[in-house]
Design a protein around this motif. Structure first.
Motif, PDB file in Angstrom:
ATOM      1  N   THR A 127     -27.964  71.760  73.311  1.00 56.22           N
ATOM      2  CA  THR A 127     -28.318  73.171  73.113  1.00 56.22           C
ATOM      3  C   THR A 127     -27.049  74.203  72.873  1.00 56.22           C
ATOM      4  O   THR A 127     -27.225  75.360  72.686  1.00 56.22           O
ATOM      5  CB  THR A 127     -28.829  73.955  74.431  1.00 56.22           C
ATOM      6  N   SER A 128     -25.830  73.409  72.839  1.00 61.62           N
ATOM      7  CA  SER A 128     -24.588  74.262  72.704  1.00 61.62           C
ATOM      8  C   SER A 128     -24.142  73.812  71.347  1.00 61.62           C
ATOM      9  O   SER A 128     -23.735  72.653  71.259  1.00 61.62           O
ATOM     10  CB  SER A 128     -23.686  73.910  73.759  1.00 61.62           C
ATOM     11  N   ARG A 129     -24.146  74.813  70.408  1.00 58.13           N
ATOM     12  CA  ARG A 129     -23.571  74.352  69.000  1.00 58.13           C
ATOM     13  C   ARG A 129     -22.181  73.618  69.319  1.00 58.13           C
ATOM     14  O   ARG A 129     -21.781  72.925  68.435  1.00 58.13           O
ATOM     15  CB  ARG A 129     -23.541  75.682  68.306  1.00 58.13           C
ATOM     16  N   LEU A 130     -21.467  74.293  70.080  1.00 58.42           N
ATOM     17  CA  LEU A 130     -19.697  73.832  70.252  1.00 58.42           C
ATOM     18  C   LEU A 130     -19.801  72.498  70.816  1.00 58.42           C
ATOM     19  O   LEU A 130     -19.252  71.624  70.316  1.00 58.42           O
ATOM     20  CB  LEU A 130     -19.150  74.955  71.064  1.00 58.42           C
ATOM     21  N   SER A 131     -20.537  72.079  71.841  1.00 58.03           N
ATOM     22  CA  SER A 131     -20.768  70.993  72.355  1.00 58.03           C
ATOM     23  C   SER A 131     -21.251  69.842  71.444  1.00 58.03           C
ATOM     24  O   SER A 131     -20.526  68.918  71.389  1.00 58.03           O
ATOM     25  CB  SER A 131     -21.752  70.682  73.619  1.00 58.03           C
ATOM     26  N   VAL A 132     -21.946  70.166  70.517  1.00 55.66           N
ATOM     27  CA  VAL A 132     -22.369  69.327  69.383  1.00 55.66           C
ATOM     28  C   VAL A 132     -21.424  68.977  68.431  1.00 55.66           C
ATOM     29  O   VAL A 132     -21.134  67.960  68.110  1.00 55.66           O
ATOM     30  CB  VAL A 132     -23.838  69.600  68.886  1.00 55.66           C
ATOM     31  N   LYS A 133     -20.710  70.114  68.130  1.00 52.48           N
ATOM     32  CA  LYS A 133     -19.700  70.154  67.127  1.00 52.48           C
ATOM     33  C   LYS A 133     -18.624  69.314  67.425  1.00 52.48           C
ATOM     34  O   LYS A 133     -18.052  68.467  66.887  1.00 52.48           O
ATOM     35  CB  LYS A 133     -19.287  71.754  66.761  1.00 52.48           C
ATOM     36  N   ASN A 134     -18.014  69.407  68.551  1.00 53.62           N
ATOM     37  CA  ASN A 134     -17.063  68.562  69.189  1.00 53.62           C
ATOM     38  C   ASN A 134     -17.460  67.272  69.386  1.00 53.62           C
ATOM     39  O   ASN A 134     -16.476  66.243  68.990  1.00 53.62           O
ATOM     40  CB  ASN A 134     -16.790  69.200  70.516  1.00 53.62           C
ATOM     41  N   THR A 135     -18.636  66.985  69.703  1.00 51.36           N
ATOM     42  CA  THR A 135     -19.048  65.525  69.922  1.00 51.36           C
ATOM     43  C   THR A 135     -19.023  64.834  68.333  1.00 51.36           C
ATOM     44  O   THR A 135     -18.610  63.713  68.714  1.00 51.36           O
ATOM     45  CB  THR A 135     -20.277  65.411  70.482  1.00 51.36           C
ATOM     46  N   ILE A 136     -19.869  65.412  67.703  1.00 54.06           N
ATOM     47  CA  ILE A 136     -19.857  64.516  66.491  1.00 54.06           C
ATOM     48  C   ILE A 136     -18.513  64.624  65.593  1.00 54.06           C
ATOM     49  O   ILE A 136     -18.363  63.491  65.098  1.00 54.06           O
ATOM     50  CB  ILE A 136     -20.785  65.448  65.394  1.00 54.06           C
ATOM     51  N   ALA A 137     -17.426  65.609  65.916  1.00 53.28           N
ATOM     52  CA  ALA A 137     -16.410  65.503  65.225  1.00 53.28           C
ATOM     53  C   ALA A 137     -15.728  64.255  65.818  1.00 53.28           C
ATOM     54  O   ALA A 137     -14.831  63.420  65.059  1.00 53.28           O
ATOM     55  CB  ALA A 137     -15.500  66.734  65.346  1.00 53.28           C
ATOM     56  N   LYS A 138     -15.611  64.144  67.024  1.00 50.63           N
ATOM     57  CA  LYS A 138     -15.025  62.973  67.709  1.00 50.63           C
ATOM     58  C   LYS A 138     -15.772  61.477  67.333  1.00 50.63           C
ATOM     59  O   LYS A 138     -14.882  60.690  67.074  1.00 50.63           O
ATOM     60  CB  LYS A 138     -15.199  62.913  69.228  1.00 50.63           C
ATOM     61  N   ILE A 139     -16.926  61.594  67.075  1.00 53.67           N
ATOM     62  CA  ILE A 139     -17.584  60.355  66.510  1.00 53.67           C
ATOM     63  C   ILE A 139     -17.139  60.029  65.194  1.00 53.67           C
ATOM     64  O   ILE A 139     -16.937  58.901  64.990  1.00 53.67           O
ATOM     65  CB  ILE A 139     -19.358  60.637  66.681  1.00 53.67           C
ATOM     66  N   GLN A 140     -17.287  60.988  64.188  1.00 54.87           N
ATOM     67  CA  GLN A 140     -16.606  60.940  62.817  1.00 54.87           C
ATOM     68  C   GLN A 140     -15.178  60.470  62.992  1.00 54.87           C
ATOM     69  O   GLN A 140     -14.889  59.623  62.110  1.00 54.87           O
ATOM     70  CB  GLN A 140     -17.101  62.102  62.155  1.00 54.87           C
ATOM     71  N   ALA A 141     -14.514  60.883  63.733  1.00 51.50           N
ATOM     72  CA  ALA A 141     -13.243  60.636  63.677  1.00 51.50           C
ATOM     73  C   ALA A 141     -12.807  59.122  64.235  1.00 51.50           C
ATOM     74  O   ALA A 141     -12.179  58.253  63.445  1.00 51.50           O
ATOM     75  CB  ALA A 141     -12.265  61.464  64.394  1.00 51.50           C
ATOM     76  N   ASP A 142     -13.494  58.650  65.241  1.00 57.22           N
ATOM     77  CA  ASP A 142     -13.675  57.387  65.849  1.00 57.22           C
ATOM     78  C   ASP A 142     -14.372  56.346  64.956  1.00 57.22           C
ATOM     79  O   ASP A 142     -13.806  55.110  64.721  1.00 57.22           O
ATOM     80  CB  ASP A 142     -14.288  57.212  66.993  1.00 57.22           C
TER      81      ASP A 142
END
Length: 230
Positions: free
Chosen positions: A59-74
């Motif tokens: 429900t948090s755009r920021l939480s989603v953004k940070n998580t997906i960015a981490k996955i894409q980096a990994d």
């Protein structure tokens, strides 16, 4: 060769956990997303392939953004996103609180939109990927005591249909799953629990979804409806 990366929201139980096990048995790296790490570790303990765990609030755009960015980096890329996280509070409309309403709309609809936004750019760059939206039968047929839940799921249906049009000239696959009642923790009221034995098994639903996603020559499955056997 890099393993396919599959991101599943609401992976701590129910259909999300079943899908995680099925994708893992096929050799995919599964990224388990959810609000409770303990439940995600429980799902992970049953996986056959490697995995990663992310505590996230869809429900948090920021939480989603940070998580997906981490996955894409990994992982370099995300091959499949399964928007499975969902909340159902089944009461007559006058008994729903503002918090109840916000929880269902924010999780079921806005959470799906936020996660899709964050993975879509990478999929467009590589011109490949699948986005699976777990809509439920309540996104097609409204039910008493499910007014806001149905509203959120009808919203996901409209979002999925419009999204498919936006990516129709690409190799990105948008897939919507509409299913009836399943044996999950979504059901909290006494009457529903009494009928659990007649509800479909999440493992069966997961099988059908994954088979529908399999690449096939000259065809693509855009959506599927799975009904309870009466």
């Amino acid at each position: 060769m890099t393993k396919e990366s599959v991101v599943i929201t609401g992976a701590g139980s129910g259909l999300g956990a079943s899908l995680a096990r099925k994708f893992s048995s096929n050799g995919s790296h599964v990224c388990l997303l959810g609000r409770t790490k303990e439940k995600l570790f429980e799902t992970a303990s049953k996986l056959e392939s490697d995995y990663s765990i992310f505590e996230v609030d869809v429900t948090s755009r920021l939480s989603v953004k940070n998580t997906i960015a981490k996955i894409q980096a990994d992982r370099d890329s995300i091959d499949c996103l399964v928007n499975n996280a969902g909340v159902g509070i089944f009461k007559y409309i006058e008994h729903l609180t503002e918090e109840n309403i916000n929880q269902m709309i924010d999780t079921n609809l806005k959470g799906t939109i936020y996660c899709t936004q964050e993975v879509l750019t990478g999929m467009r760059e590589k011109n490949k990927g699948s986005i699976v939206n777990i809509v439920s039968g309540s996104g097609k047929v409204a039910k008493s005591t499910e007014s806001v839940y149905s509203a959120s799921k009808f919203g996901v249906r409209g979002f999925s249909d419009a999204l498919a049009l936006e990516v129709k000239d690409s190799n990105i696959h948008i897939f919507s799953a509409y299913m009836g009642n399943m044996k999950t923790n979504l059901w909290s009221n006494e009457l529903a629990r009494e009928n659990l034995d007649s509800y479909m098994d999440p493992d069966d639903v997961a099988d059908i979804i994954i088979k529908s996603l399999k690449p096939r020559k000259h065809l693509k499955v855009s959506d599927i409806t799975i009904l309870n056997h009466m």
